[in-house]
Design a protein around this motif. Sequence first.
Motif, PDB file in Angstrom:
ATOM      1  N   LYS A 167      49.309  28.797  27.826  1.00 35.84           N
ATOM      2  CA  LYS A 167      47.987  29.192  28.313  1.00 35.84           C
ATOM      3  C   LYS A 167      47.063  27.976  28.440  1.00 35.84           C
ATOM      4  CE  LYS A 167      46.404  33.206  26.796  1.00 35.84           C
ATOM      5  NZ  LYS A 167      46.011  34.328  25.903  1.00 35.84           N
ATOM      6  N   GLU A 168      47.175  27.049  27.500  1.00 41.63           N
ATOM      7  CA  GLU A 168      46.366  25.831  27.582  1.00 41.63           C
ATOM      8  C   GLU A 168      46.721  25.020  28.828  1.00 41.63           C
ATOM      9  OE1 GLU A 168      43.927  24.138  25.648  1.00 41.63           O
ATOM     10  OE2 GLU A 168      43.556  26.157  24.891  1.00 41.63           O
ATOM     11  N   ARG A 169      48.018  24.868  29.080  1.00 38.90           N
ATOM     12  CA  ARG A 169      48.441  24.099  30.257  1.00 38.90           C
ATOM     13  C   ARG A 169      47.973  24.777  31.544  1.00 38.90           C
ATOM     14  NH1 ARG A 169      53.251  23.019  27.140  1.00 38.90           N
ATOM     15  NH2 ARG A 169      54.208  24.919  27.957  1.00 38.90           N
ATOM     16  N   ALA A 170      48.084  26.090  31.591  1.00 36.90           N
ATOM     17  CA  ALA A 170      47.647  26.811  32.789  1.00 36.90           C
ATOM     18  C   ALA A 170      46.141  26.674  32.994  1.00 36.90           C
ATOM     19  CB  ALA A 170      48.033  28.283  32.679  1.00 36.90           C
ATOM     20  N   ALA A 171      45.371  26.768  31.909  1.00 34.26           N
ATOM     21  CA  ALA A 171      43.916  26.692  32.018  1.00 34.26           C
ATOM     22  C   ALA A 171      43.440  25.308  32.432  1.00 34.26           C
ATOM     23  CB  ALA A 171      43.276  27.091  30.687  1.00 34.26           C
ATOM     24  N   LEU A 172      44.174  24.253  32.049  1.00 32.40           N
ATOM     25  CA  LEU A 172      43.794  22.883  32.366  1.00 32.40           C
ATOM     26  C   LEU A 172      44.200  22.474  33.783  1.00 32.40           C
ATOM     27  CD1 LEU A 172      44.708  21.166  28.983  1.00 32.40           C
ATOM     28  CD2 LEU A 172      42.404  21.549  29.901  1.00 32.40           C
ATOM     29  N   SER A 173      44.967  23.321  34.462  1.00 33.21           N
ATOM     30  CA  SER A 173      45.394  23.014  35.825  1.00 33.21           C
ATOM     31  C   SER A 173      44.198  23.059  36.776  1.00 33.21           C
ATOM     32  CB  SER A 173      46.465  24.010  36.279  1.00 33.21           C
ATOM     33  OG  SER A 173      46.813  23.809  37.633  1.00 33.21           O
ATOM     34  N   ALA A 174      44.176  22.153  37.738  1.00 31.75           N
ATOM     35  CA  ALA A 174      43.054  22.084  38.681  1.00 31.75           C
ATOM     36  C   ALA A 174      42.971  23.313  39.573  1.00 31.75           C
ATOM     37  CB  ALA A 174      43.179  20.818  39.536  1.00 31.75           C
ATOM     38  N   ASP A 175      44.119  23.947  39.847  1.00 27.90           N
ATOM     39  CA  ASP A 175      44.137  25.116  40.729  1.00 27.90           C
ATOM     40  C   ASP A 175      44.388  26.408  39.947  1.00 27.90           C
ATOM     41  OD1 ASP A 175      46.718  24.524  40.014  1.00 27.90           O
ATOM     42  OD2 ASP A 175      47.569  24.748  42.034  1.00 27.90           O
ATOM     43  N   VAL A 176      43.866  26.510  38.723  1.00 24.68           N
ATOM     44  CA  VAL A 176      44.126  27.667  37.881  1.00 24.68           C
ATOM     45  C   VAL A 176      43.639  28.967  38.525  1.00 24.68           C
ATOM     46  CG1 VAL A 176      41.975  27.263  36.594  1.00 24.68           C
ATOM     47  CG2 VAL A 176      43.792  28.645  35.572  1.00 24.68           C
ATOM     48  N   ALA A 177      42.522  28.913  39.256  1.00 24.77           N
ATOM     49  CA  ALA A 177      41.975  30.118  39.871  1.00 24.77           C
ATOM     50  C   ALA A 177      42.889  30.673  40.958  1.00 24.77           C
ATOM     51  CB  ALA A 177      40.596  29.830  40.456  1.00 24.77           C
ATOM     52  N   LEU A 178      43.801  29.842  41.467  1.00 25.65           N
ATOM     53  CA  LEU A 178      44.725  30.284  42.510  1.00 25.65           C
ATOM     54  C   LEU A 178      45.667  31.370  42.011  1.00 25.65           C
ATOM     55  CD1 LEU A 178      45.660  29.649  45.443  1.00 25.65           C
ATOM     56  CD2 LEU A 178      47.293  28.032  44.455  1.00 25.65           C
ATOM     57  N   TYR A 179      45.881  31.443  40.696  1.00 28.12           N
ATOM     58  CA  TYR A 179      46.849  32.380  40.131  1.00 28.12           C
ATOM     59  C   TYR A 179      46.177  33.566  39.440  1.00 28.12           C
ATOM     60  CZ  TYR A 179      49.519  28.111  40.797  1.00 28.12           C
ATOM     61  OH  TYR A 179      50.086  26.985  41.344  1.00 28.12           O
ATOM     62  N   ASP A 180      44.891  33.768  39.708  1.00 25.76           N
ATOM     63  CA  ASP A 180      44.147  34.850  39.054  1.00 25.76           C
ATOM     64  C   ASP A 180      44.316  36.193  39.743  1.00 25.76           C
ATOM     65  OD1 ASP A 180      43.169  33.234  37.082  1.00 25.76           O
ATOM     66  OD2 ASP A 180      41.185  32.969  37.965  1.00 25.76           O
ATOM     67  N   TYR A 181      44.978  36.243  40.902  1.00 27.46           N
ATOM     68  CA  TYR A 181      44.943  37.436  41.741  1.00 27.46           C
ATOM     69  C   TYR A 181      45.442  38.692  41.035  1.00 27.46           C
ATOM     70  CZ  TYR A 181      49.819  35.976  42.500  1.00 27.46           C
ATOM     71  OH  TYR A 181      51.139  35.586  42.316  1.00 27.46           O
ATOM     72  N   LEU A 182      46.523  38.593  40.273  1.00 24.19           N
ATOM     73  CA  LEU A 182      47.074  39.774  39.616  1.00 24.19           C
ATOM     74  C   LEU A 182      46.204  40.205  38.434  1.00 24.19           C
ATOM     75  CD1 LEU A 182      49.355  41.856  39.293  1.00 24.19           C
ATOM     76  CD2 LEU A 182      50.563  40.176  37.866  1.00 24.19           C
ATOM     77  N   LYS A 183      45.883  39.297  37.540  1.00 26.74           N
ATOM     78  CA  LYS A 183      45.105  39.640  36.358  1.00 26.74           C
ATOM     79  C   LYS A 183      43.671  40.021  36.714  1.00 26.74           C
ATOM     80  CE  LYS A 183      47.853  37.006  33.058  1.00 26.74           C
ATOM     81  NZ  LYS A 183      47.874  36.012  31.961  1.00 26.74           N
ATOM     82  N   GLU A 184      43.157  39.438  37.776  1.00 33.85           N
ATOM     83  CA  GLU A 184      41.820  39.809  38.237  1.00 33.85           C
ATOM     84  C   GLU A 184      41.794  41.262  38.708  1.00 33.85           C
ATOM     85  OE1 GLU A 184      37.883  39.827  39.599  1.00 33.85           O
ATOM     86  OE2 GLU A 184      38.901  38.422  38.264  1.00 33.85           O
ATOM     87  N   GLU A 185      42.799  41.668  39.457  1.00 40.29           N
ATOM     88  CA  GLU A 185      42.868  43.042  39.956  1.00 40.29           C
ATOM     89  C   GLU A 185      43.038  44.037  38.814  1.00 40.29           C
ATOM     90  OE1 GLU A 185      42.941  46.340  42.406  1.00 40.29           O
ATOM     91  OE2 GLU A 185      42.290  44.285  42.821  1.00 40.29           O
ATOM     92  N   ILE A 186      43.912  43.730  37.861  1.00 38.54           N
ATOM     93  CA  ILE A 186      44.125  44.632  36.730  1.00 38.54           C
ATOM     94  C   ILE A 186      42.868  44.706  35.869  1.00 38.54           C
ATOM     95  CG2 ILE A 186      45.552  45.128  34.723  1.00 38.54           C
ATOM     96  CD1 ILE A 186      46.924  45.380  37.481  1.00 38.54           C
ATOM     97  N   GLY A 187      42.180  43.582  35.681  1.00 36.70           N
ATOM     98  CA  GLY A 187      40.935  43.592  34.930  1.00 36.70           C
ATOM     99  C   GLY A 187      39.882  44.476  35.582  1.00 36.70           C
ATOM    100  N   PHE A 188      39.806  44.441  36.907  1.00 32.69           N
ATOM    101  CA  PHE A 188      38.858  45.285  37.633  1.00 32.69           C
ATOM    102  C   PHE A 188      39.205  46.763  37.456  1.00 32.69           C
ATOM    103  CE2 PHE A 188      37.883  47.656  41.537  1.00 32.69           C
ATOM    104  CZ  PHE A 188      36.503  47.513  41.578  1.00 32.69           C
ATOM    105  N   ARG A 189      40.488  47.098  37.546  1.00 29.62           N
ATOM    106  CA  ARG A 189      40.911  48.492  37.402  1.00 29.62           C
ATOM    107  C   ARG A 189      40.681  48.999  35.975  1.00 29.62           C
ATOM    108  NH1 ARG A 189      46.548  49.081  40.947  1.00 29.62           N
ATOM    109  NH2 ARG A 189      45.773  48.024  42.825  1.00 29.62           N
TER     110      ARG A 189
END
Length: 331
Positions: free
Chosen positions: A40-62
């Motif tokens: 999780k730390e490595r993913a969060a420190l990535s410059a393009d981390v927001a690019l991979y939010d699509y699935l968790k963002e949708e589930i969080g909204f639901r």
Amino acid sequence: MIRNCQSLLTAPKPMLLLRSLGVQPSHQIIFDRNSKRLQKERAALSADVALYDYLKEEIGFRLADRIFDIKREFKAAADIGCNRGYLSRHILAECVEHLTLTDTSATMLEQAKGTPGLKMAKIVKDEEDLDFDDNSLDLVISSLSLHWVNDLPGCFAKIKQCLKPDGVFIASLFGGDTLYELRSSLQLAELERKGGISPHISPFTQIRDIGSLLNRAGFTMLTIDTDEMVIGYPTMFELMWDLKGMAENNAAFNRPAHLSRETMLAASAIYQELYAKANETGVPATFQIIYFVGWKPGPNQPQPLERGTGEVSLKDLGKIIEKGGKVQTKT
């Protein structure tokens, strides 16, 4: 004796350590929590981390939409395993007065944001080591993080303990059918190339077990439902890259340290052959999401009638519906 030796050889290292000390663990240790924190730390420190939010963002909204269905203002709430704030960014101040965010990754926790007016506090805390005060929270929420918990019954029990009477627990996690295409493709490829299989996909909780786990922890008035999201990817390799970007790569103790190029190419070909749809490019990946709601018992909750107080039998229910009547039934 042979069976006992075999179980020790395949047991995770913490399990071996506990057994060597003469301590019988209360639950199976499957996941390496420290490895998951580092992922999780490595993913969060990535410059393009927001690019991979699509699935968790949708589930969080639901999941947030399910919270709004409860017509109540929650004074104190906690988001367990908040990741990058996929729930908090949808929680309104009119619904929750104060929200406490917890996660094992300090970097992800720092990136979590809330809506205007929402009071928040952030605590670096493992979901397996919750220490909220007893009867201190009105609401506990969690989105796509509990499937990495080793002691899920113990976690549920701690959540119930910290809830006030008539408090509610609302969460989502990946179900057993998640990534079945990837799992079977890797297994077939290894069986063909190596003559055996390794656990490349972490185990997920089955929906049939969630209800019993919640009941065991003491929750009542349960609501459980599932949803399936099928997402298309150009090839298997883009799927695996996105899973790494989401910090959803394997964290089981018995995961293999290396996956050969030969096996990967074979698995990609099998994936394409078995699951790609005709006249379409790319391959599908299925994510099964389990949503559930559980309530801590309270004095103001609806209670079932005493046994034997019904006026008619359930076998006559069809006749009652046809007549439009409302009659107490026998239990």
